[in-house]
Motif scaffolding. Structure first.
Motif, short mmCIF file in Angstrom:
data_model
loop_
_atom_site.label_atom_id
_atom_site.label_comp_id
_atom_site.label_asym_id
_atom_site.label_seq_id
_atom_site.Cartn_x
_atom_site.Cartn_y
_atom_site.Cartn_z
N GLU A 194 33.42 -12.39 25.63
CA GLU A 194 32.05 -11.88 25.62
C GLU A 194 31.22 -12.53 24.51
O GLU A 194 31.75 -12.95 23.49
N ARG A 195 29.92 -12.54 24.73
CA ARG A 195 29.02 -13.13 23.75
C ARG A 195 29.14 -12.43 22.40
O ARG A 195 29.11 -13.07 21.35
N VAL A 196 29.28 -11.11 22.44
CA VAL A 196 29.31 -10.37 21.19
C VAL A 196 30.55 -10.79 20.36
O VAL A 196 30.49 -10.88 19.14
N HIS A 197 31.65 -11.10 21.05
CA HIS A 197 32.82 -11.58 20.32
C HIS A 197 32.58 -12.97 19.73
O HIS A 197 32.97 -13.26 18.60
N ASP B 163 29.70 -14.10 18.87
CA ASP B 163 28.79 -13.88 17.74
C ASP B 163 29.58 -13.46 16.50
O ASP B 163 29.32 -13.94 15.39
N LEU B 164 30.52 -12.58 16.71
CA LEU B 164 31.33 -12.10 15.59
C LEU B 164 32.06 -13.27 14.92
O LEU B 164 32.08 -13.39 13.69
N PHE B 165 32.67 -14.13 15.74
CA PHE B 165 33.39 -15.28 15.20
C PHE B 165 32.43 -16.24 14.50
O PHE B 165 32.76 -16.80 13.46
N THR B 166 31.25 -16.43 15.08
CA THR B 166 30.26 -17.30 14.45
C THR B 166 29.85 -16.75 13.08
O THR B 166 29.76 -17.48 12.10
N LEU B 167 29.64 -15.44 13.06
CA LEU B 167 29.19 -14.77 11.85
C LEU B 167 30.16 -14.99 10.69
O LEU B 167 29.75 -15.15 9.55
N LEU C 231 40.52 -15.97 19.92
CA LEU C 231 39.64 -15.24 20.83
C LEU C 231 39.85 -15.64 22.29
O LEU C 231 40.18 -14.80 23.14
#
Ligand SMILES: Nc1ncnc2c1ncn2[C@@H]1O[C@H](COP(=O)(O)OP(=O)(O)O)[C@@H](O)[C@H]1O
Ligand SMILES: [Mg+2]
Lengths: 264, 246
Positions: A150-153, A155-159, A171
Motif C-alpha cells: 500500500e501507498r501508506v506503507h 510513505d512510511l518507509f520513505t519517511l 516490505l
C-alpha cells in the motif's frame, strides 16, 4: 460433526464418479470394448496391486517427479528474480513482460520435439519443458504481490529513509508471499503436467510416467494406463496440497486468504 | 524556544498532474510547544498539506521549510505490517533508521509501555482491535522522540470512547514532551481539545479561512470538553467551518 461436514461432500462426489465409471464400463461398453474404460477395481488390481506392474509405474513416477520438481525450483528462482527486476524499474517490465506473456501463449508442447533435437532426450530437455510451462504464473503472481504494497506503507518507509533494497526486503517481498505461494501452487501443478506430457512426447531415454502411458496405450494395457494416469494426477494433487500447507505455515498466521483456503 | 519554527509553509500551493488544485497560498508555522489543529471539509487538501509538510511530496508553488528530520507521521490507517508482531512493528522506525538492535528493542519496549500494550507485544495486528492498532501506530511514531508530529485524522475510524481516550493520551504526551504538531481532524471537539491553535481550511482548493488560538493550559483534563468556554470556542470554529462548507 464438523469432520463429517468436511469430508462427506467430497466423498459423495467420489462415490458418484466411481458409480458413473462402473456404469460406463459395465453398461456402456460391451466386454470386447471394455478395455476403453476398465472398471476401477480392475485398474486397482492389475495396475496398482500387482507388484510387477506397479514397480515400473513407481520408477516412472519418481523420474517424472524429479523432473517436475527441478523444473519448478528453476522456474521459481527465475520467475521471482524476473519479477523483482520488473518491480524495480518500469523499463525492465516493459522490456520483459511481453515475452513472459508469449511464454503463456506459445504452444510449448509443440516445441517439445524441437527441444529433443536441440538438447537431446535426457533430463535437461525435459526440465526445460517444465520451466517454460511453470514460469509465467510465478512471474505474474510475484510481480502482482510486489506491487500490492500500500501507498501508506511506502510513505512510511520513505519517511524513515529506507532505500530500495530495504523496501524490497522488508516490505514488498514479505507482502508478496501469499501471491508467490498462489503462483507456486499453480506452477507446481503445471510443472507436473509438463513433466508427464513432455515425457510423453520424447519417447526416448529413460521412461517417465508419460512415456509409460504412451507405451501402455500402444499395447492396449488399459488397466496399467489408467493406473499411470491416476498416479500422475495423484502426484499433482499431493504437490498442490503440500504447497498449500507450506503457505499456511509461512503466512497463514497473518494473511486471511491463506489461512482460509478450503483445502487441507 | 519558540524563536525558530520547526515547520513553515510559505504561500504553498498544490496542483496535481491531472489539474486538481488542492491547496492555495497556505501560510502556517509550527514551533516546538505548538499544537496546530487543522479542520476543513473533506477533499480540501488536508492530507496533501501533511504530505508536503513531511516532504513526501513537493509543492507546486511556495516553499516548505522544515528545521528537523525527526518527523513522525501518524496516518489515518495504522499502516502496520500484518506479518510483524506488535513489538516488531513498533521497532520498524528505529530499524529503518539503522539503530542497533538492543537500542531499538529498548525504545520499542518503552513506547509499548507508554501506550499500555505490554501484554500484546507478541501479537500480530490482525488479532487487535482498531483502537489497539492505532496505539501500536502511535507507539511506533514515538520511538524516535520526534520533534515534529504530523497526524492525519488518526482516530477518525474509531468509536467515540477510544477516540477520546487516545486524544487524552496525545494531550498528555504533548504536555510532557512539548513537541510541535500538526493534527488534521474532522472533529471540531477533538481539534479544540488537543491544540494550542485551530486553523480552518476552505473547500478545495484549501485556503486558510479561520485561525483560533486555544487558551487552555496543559495538562487538559478530560472534563474540559464540557467546560463553557470550551463549548463557546468549539461553536465559533464550527460556525466558521459551516460557513465555508455551505
Ligand atoms: N496524487 C493525486 N493526484 C490527483 N489528485 C489528488 C492526488 N492526491 C489527492 N488528490 C486530490 O486532491 C484533493 C485533496 O485531497 P486530500 O489532501 O486527500 O484531501 P483531504 O485530506 O482534505 O480529504 C482531493 O480532491 C483529491 O482527490
Ligand atoms: Mg485526508
Amino acid at each position: 460433526m464438523s469432520r463429517v461436514r468436511r469430508y462427506a461432500p467430497p466423498l459423495v462426489v467420489l462415490l458418484l464418479v466411481l458409480a458413473a465409471w462402473y456404469a460406463v464400463s459395465y453398461l456402456g461398453l460391451s466386454p470386447e470394448r471394455r478395455f476403453l474404460l476398465p472398471p476401477p477395481d480392475e485398474v486397482l488390481r492389475v495396475g496398482l496391486l500387482d507388484p510387477d506392474n506397479l514397480a515400473p509405474l513407481l520408477d516412472g513416477l519418481a523420474l517424472s517427479a524429479e523432473v517436475a520438481m527441478i523444473g519448478l525450483v528453476l522456474a521459481f528462482v527465475l520467475g521471482v528474480a524476473a519479477a523483482v527486476a520488473m518491480s524495480q524499474a518500469r523499463w525492465v517490465e516493459r522490456s520483459l513482460y511481453p515475452y513472459a506473456v508469449v511464454l503463456q501463449t506459445i504452444p510449448i508442447l509443440a516445441l517439445v520435439p524441437l527441444f529433443g533435437f536441440w538438447f537431446g532426450f535426457g533430463l535437461p530437455s525435459r526440465i526445460l519443458v517444465c520451466v517454460l510451462i511453470a514460469l509465467f504464473p510465478l512471474i505474474a503472481n510475484t510481480l502482482h504481490g510486489l506491487r500490492s504494497a500500500e501507498r501508506v506503507h511506502h510513505d512510511l518507509f520513505t519517511l524513515y529513509g529506507a532505500g530500495r533494497l530495504t523496501r524490497l526486503w522488508k516490505l514488498q517481498l514479505p507482502g508478496a508471499l501469499p501471491s508467490i505461494f498462489t503462483g507456486l501452487r499453480v506452477s507446481a501443478g503445471l510443472s507436473v503436467v509438463g513433466a508427464v506430457v513432455g515425457d510423453f512426447f520424447f519417447k526416448q531415454g529413460e521412461p517417465g510416467i508419460g512415456m509409460l502411458i504412451d507405451l501402455y496405450r500402444a499395447n492396449l494395457q488399459s488397466e496399467q494406463m489408467f493406473a499411470a494416469v491416476l498416479l500422475a494426477s495423484g502426484f499433482g494433487v499431493l504437490v498442490f496440497w503440500a504447497f498449500g500447507l507450506l503457505a499456511r505455515r509461512v503466512a497463514g498466521s497473518w494473511h486471511e486468504s491463506v489461512a482460509d483456503s478450503p483445502d487441507r | 524556544m519558540t524563536a525558530e519554527p520547526l515547520l513553515r509553509l510559505a504561500e504553498v500551493g498544490m496542483r496535481f498532474a491531472d489539474g486538481t488544485a488542492a491547496l492555495h497560498e497556505v501560510d502556517l508555522e509550527v514551533s516546538a510547544g505548538q499544537f496546530l489543529a487543522v479542520v476543513g471539509p473533506s477533499g480540501c487538501g488536508k492530507s496533501t498539506l501533511l504530505r508536503l509538510a513531511a516532504g513526501l511530496a513537493k509543492p507546486s508553488s511556495g516553499a516548505v521549510l522544515r528545521r528537523t528530520d525527526e518527523v513522525a507521521y501518524v496516518f489515518q490507517d495504522p499502516a502496520l505490517l500484518p506479518w510483524r508482531t506488535v513489538r516488531a512493528n513498533v521497532e520498524l522506525a528505529a530499524e529503518l533508521r539503522g539503530l542497533p538492535k538492543p537500542e531499538r528493542r529498548r525504545l520499542a519496549a518503552q513506547a509499548i509501555e507508554l501506550v499500555g500494550l505490554e501484554q500484546f507485544a507478541g501479537h500480530r495486528p490482525g488479532a487487535l482491535s482498531g483502537g489497539m492498532r492505532m496505539r501500536v501506530s502511535l507507539a511506533r511514531s514515538l520511538t524516535l522522540r520526534p520533534e515534529l508530529f504530523l497526524f492525519d485524522e488518526p482516530f477518525g475510524a474509531l468509536d467515540e470512547i477510544s477516540r477520546e481516550r487516545l486524544g487524552d493520551e496525545v494531550a498528555k504526551l504533548f504536555g510532557a514532551r512539548g513537541f510541535g504538531a500538526v493534527f488534521v481532524t474532522h472533529s471540531v471537539t477533538e481539534a479544540v481539545f488537543l491544540s494550542t491553535r485551530v486553523i480552518v481550511l476552505s473547500g478545495r482548493p484549501g485556503r486558510v479561512v479561520g485561525d483560533f488560538p486555544v487558551p487552555f493550559d496543559y495538562p487538559r483534563p478530560p472534563e474540559l470538553r464540557f467546560d463553557e468556554r470550551f463549548a463557546h470556542l468549539a461553536g465559533a470554529v464550527s460556525a466558521c467551518l459551516r460557513g465555508e462548507a455551505a
